[in-house]
Scaffold this active site. Structure first.
Site, PDB file in Angstrom:
ATOM      1  N   GLY A  13       0.817  -1.208   0.000  1.00  0.00           N
ATOM      2  CA  GLY A  13       0.000   0.000   0.000  1.00  0.00           C
ATOM      3  C   GLY A  13       0.851   1.259   0.000  1.00  0.00           C
ATOM      4  CG  ASN A  35      -5.812  -8.408   0.554  1.00  0.00           C
ATOM      5  OD1 ASN A  35      -5.380  -7.269   0.415  1.00  0.00           O
ATOM      6  ND2 ASN A  35      -7.033  -8.650   1.027  1.00  0.00           N
ATOM      7  CB  THR A  38      -6.387  -0.450  -1.267  1.00  0.00           C
ATOM      8  OG1 THR A  38      -5.802  -0.828  -0.013  1.00  0.00           O
ATOM      9  CG2 THR A  38      -7.883  -0.438  -1.147  1.00  0.00           C
ATOM     10  CG  LEU A  74       1.233  -0.100   8.054  1.00  0.00           C
ATOM     11  CD1 LEU A  74       2.094  -0.609   9.190  1.00  0.00           C
ATOM     12  CD2 LEU A  74       2.123   0.502   6.970  1.00  0.00           C
ATOM     13  CE  LYS A  92     -15.964 -11.985   7.937  1.00  0.00           C
ATOM     14  NZ  LYS A  92     -16.271 -12.889   6.809  1.00  0.00           N
ATOM     15  CB  THR A  93      -9.120  -6.252   7.247  1.00  0.00           C
ATOM     16  OG1 THR A  93      -9.507  -6.973   6.073  1.00  0.00           O
ATOM     17  CG2 THR A  93      -7.669  -5.829   7.114  1.00  0.00           C
ATOM     18  CG  ASN A 100      -5.308 -14.258  12.200  1.00  0.00           C
ATOM     19  OD1 ASN A 100      -5.560 -15.187  12.981  1.00  0.00           O
ATOM     20  ND2 ASN A 100      -6.059 -13.987  11.150  1.00  0.00           N
ATOM     21  NE  ARG A 107       3.322 -20.866  16.851  1.00  0.00           N
ATOM     22  CZ  ARG A 107       3.912 -20.962  15.670  1.00  0.00           C
ATOM     23  NH1 ARG A 107       4.091 -19.902  14.910  1.00  0.00           N
ATOM     24  NH2 ARG A 107       4.312 -22.146  15.248  1.00  0.00           N
ATOM     25  CE1 TYR A 146      -9.209   2.524   8.203  1.00  0.00           C
ATOM     26  CE2 TYR A 146      -9.828   4.584   9.284  1.00  0.00           C
ATOM     27  CZ  TYR A 146      -8.864   3.770   8.701  1.00  0.00           C
ATOM     28  OH  TYR A 146      -7.555   4.206   8.627  1.00  0.00           O
TER      29      TYR A 146
HETATM   30  P1  NAD Z   1      -3.572   1.633   1.561  1.00  0.00           P
HETATM   31  O1  NAD Z   1      -4.969   1.280   1.242  1.00  0.00           O
HETATM   32  O2  NAD Z   1      -2.728   2.250   0.494  1.00  0.00           O
HETATM   33  O3  NAD Z   1      -2.775   0.362   2.117  1.00  0.00           O
HETATM   34  C1  NAD Z   1      -3.382  -0.682   2.807  1.00  0.00           C
HETATM   35  C2  NAD Z   1      -2.768  -1.993   2.326  1.00  0.00           C
HETATM   36  O4  NAD Z   1      -3.349  -3.084   3.053  1.00  0.00           O
HETATM   37  C3  NAD Z   1      -3.038  -2.267   0.839  1.00  0.00           C
HETATM   38  O5  NAD Z   1      -1.849  -2.640   0.195  1.00  0.00           O
HETATM   39  C4  NAD Z   1      -4.055  -3.396   0.859  1.00  0.00           C
HETATM   40  O6  NAD Z   1      -3.996  -4.196  -0.303  1.00  0.00           O
HETATM   41  C5  NAD Z   1      -3.662  -4.124   2.135  1.00  0.00           C
HETATM   42  N1  NAD Z   1      -4.758  -4.927   2.704  1.00  0.00           N
HETATM   43  C6  NAD Z   1      -6.038  -4.543   2.941  1.00  0.00           C
HETATM   44  N2  NAD Z   1      -6.733  -5.545   3.508  1.00  0.00           N
HETATM   45  C7  NAD Z   1      -5.866  -6.581   3.642  1.00  0.00           C
HETATM   46  C8  NAD Z   1      -5.984  -7.913   4.154  1.00  0.00           C
HETATM   47  N3  NAD Z   1      -7.149  -8.372   4.633  1.00  0.00           N
HETATM   48  N4  NAD Z   1      -4.886  -8.712   4.117  1.00  0.00           N
HETATM   49  C9  NAD Z   1      -3.698  -8.285   3.614  1.00  0.00           C
HETATM   50  N5  NAD Z   1      -3.542  -7.032   3.116  1.00  0.00           N
HETATM   51  C10 NAD Z   1      -4.610  -6.202   3.128  1.00  0.00           C
HETATM   52  O7  NAD Z   1      -3.641   2.590   2.842  1.00  0.00           O
HETATM   53  P2  NAD Z   1      -2.474   3.396   3.589  1.00  0.00           P
HETATM   54  O8  NAD Z   1      -2.801   4.825   3.515  1.00  0.00           O
HETATM   55  O9  NAD Z   1      -1.150   2.924   3.140  1.00  0.00           O
HETATM   56  O10 NAD Z   1      -2.722   2.940   5.102  1.00  0.00           O
HETATM   57  C11 NAD Z   1      -1.901   1.989   5.749  1.00  0.00           C
HETATM   58  C12 NAD Z   1      -2.356   1.811   7.184  1.00  0.00           C
HETATM   59  O11 NAD Z   1      -2.242   3.047   7.887  1.00  0.00           O
HETATM   60  C13 NAD Z   1      -3.814   1.368   7.313  1.00  0.00           C
HETATM   61  O12 NAD Z   1      -3.921   0.443   8.378  1.00  0.00           O
HETATM   62  C14 NAD Z   1      -4.532   2.634   7.685  1.00  0.00           C
HETATM   63  O13 NAD Z   1      -5.692   2.390   8.436  1.00  0.00           O
HETATM   64  C15 NAD Z   1      -3.483   3.377   8.490  1.00  0.00           C
HETATM   65  N6  NAD Z   1      -3.719   4.825   8.430  1.00  0.00           N
HETATM   66  C16 NAD Z   1      -3.422   5.531   7.317  1.00  0.00           C
HETATM   67  C17 NAD Z   1      -3.697   6.889   7.275  1.00  0.00           C
HETATM   68  C18 NAD Z   1      -3.390   7.728   6.073  1.00  0.00           C
HETATM   69  O14 NAD Z   1      -3.754   8.894   6.054  1.00  0.00           O
HETATM   70  N7  NAD Z   1      -2.714   7.222   5.056  1.00  0.00           N
HETATM   71  C19 NAD Z   1      -4.284   7.509   8.384  1.00  0.00           C
HETATM   72  C20 NAD Z   1      -4.594   6.741   9.502  1.00  0.00           C
HETATM   73  C21 NAD Z   1      -4.291   5.395   9.526  1.00  0.00           C
END
Ligand code: NAD
Ligand code: UDP
Length: 314
Positions: A13, A35, A38, A74, A92-93, A100, A107, A146
């Site tokens: 991501g 996965n 996004t 993340l 779920k994620t 998980n 562990r 979320y």
């Molecule tokens: P993003 O959508 O670009 O990245 C999220 C990544 O997680 C993607 O690559 C996606 O394919 C992967 N993913 C989603 N569900 C999954 C699953 N079930 N199993 C495996 N991979 C999965 O978003 P981002 O901006 O890079 O955010 C990264 C993290 O930081 C997230 O947890 C988000 O909640 C947190 N966050 C981001 C921001 C922001 O402004 N960018 C703000 C607050 C929190």
């Protein structure tokens, strides 16, 4: 320097791919799990020949076993458009993914960092937001898959810490932007820049009076690394964000100015439960991590505009 084995979930991501670049630069070995919901292969393609980098396609709602020293969790769609696309999967994620990854950390005795969010404060009634504010979240609103998912994930992190001595680190990330955001990501900075570069209307939701505090991705990565390396008894939660607050209208005007576009601003309805204001109090991060953001909005926007220009051939 000790070369650590580090697992990054959501590593393909926007934020995850920058974090991986930094970890590899610091001399660590990185395993990226994603996965591709996004995320994009493009974000990590430059690493495929690096012998210290490994990519595994995996969904973190399913258990995963590996031996590592540190885990950055993340994985989770972050844009409202994407996390509302399949809200049950989003919960779920966050929840099963946290269980998980915490089970794994327990562990193998690894440190684990959770990418939590300013959304745990919901539509805040306290301004700016400090970590001891409990938030104002609608549990059955459009954003709750979320917000509540991330809140339960925090609950799980702290309970694994208290009950099982898992070494946790929880950061609450405020709106972050920069290169490698997906052009169709739907978040405000990428939307406005892409619209401006393509000469399309700039879409403000509501009257544009709502505020956000925008952080450039490099500052976030520095905060994440410092948090993971902080003293063992510092668990957070700690806000990581840039306290400079702007209205969405001001952001639109800045993007128009910096791109020199002829695009016009148009107004759409405000989505439900859209927070009216958001600004981090970062005194805890300053004190504990000696961290504060360095890149201000103009500089960060210019870098992001350059990125979109080059990738979209504009
Ligand atoms: P993003 O959508 O670009 O990245 C999220 C990544 O997680 C993607 O690559 C996606 O394919 C992967 N993913 C989603 N569900 C999954 C699953 N079930 N199993 C495996 N991979 C999965 O978003 P981002 O901006 O890079 O955010 C990264 C993290 O930081 C997230 O947890 C988000 O909640 C947190 N966050 C981001 C921001 C922001 O402004 N960018 C703000 C607050 C929190
Ligand atoms: N927003 C907007 N136009 C867009 C996309 C978003 O006006 O094209 C607004 C949105 O309603 C919100 C703010 O910008 O008030 C930030 O939205 P984003 O989706 O980036 O993040 P979040 O709401 O999760 O902070």
């Amino acid at each position: 320097m000790i070369r650590k084995k580090v697992l990054v979930t959501g590593g393909a991501g926007f934020v995850g791919s920058h974090l991986i670049d930094r970890l590899l630069k610091d001399g660590h070995e990185v395993i990226c799990v994603d996965n591709y919901f996004t995320g994009q292969k493009q974000n990590i393609i430059h690493l495929m020949d690096n012998p210290y980098f490994e990519y595994i396609r995996h969904d973190i709602t399913m258990p995963f076993f590996i031996e590592v020293d540190e885990i950055y969790n993340l994985a989770c769609p972050a844009s409202p458009v994407h996390y509302q696309y399949n809200p049950i999967k989003t919960v779920k994620t966050s929840v099963m993914g946290a269980i998980n990854m915490l089970g794994l950390a327990k562990r193998i005795n690894a440190r684990i960092l959770q990418a939590s969010t300013s959304e745990v404060y919901g539509d805040p009634k306290v301004h700016p937001q400090r970590e001891d504010y409990w938030g104002h979240v609608n549990p059955i609103g459009k954003r709750s898959c979320y917000d509540e998912g991330k809140r339960v994930a925090e609950t799980l992190f702290f309970n694994y810490h208290w009950q099982n001595n898992v070494k946790i680190k929880v950061i609450r990330i405020f709106n972050t932007y920069g290169p490698r955001m997906h052009p169709q990501d739907g978040r405000v900075v990428s939307n406005f820049i892409v619209q401006a570069l393509q000469g399309n209307d700039i879409t403000i939701y509501g009257d544009g009076g709502q505020t956000r505090s925008f952080q450039f991705v490099d500052d976030l990565i520095e905060g994440m690394i410092r948090m993971m390396g902080s003293r063992e008894d510092f668990t957070g939660p700690v806000n990581i964000g840039n306290p400079n607050e702007f209205t969405i209208k001001e952001l639109a005007e800045k993007v128009i100015e910096l791109t020199g576009t002829k695009s016009k601003i148009i107004y759409h309805d405000l989505p439900s439960d859209d927070p009216m204001q958001r600004q981090p109090d970062i005194s805890l991060a300053k004190r504990e991590l000696n961290w504060e953001p360095k890149v201000q909005l103009n500089e960060g926007l210019l870098k992001t505009i350059e990125y979109f220009k080059s990738t979209m051939n504009l």
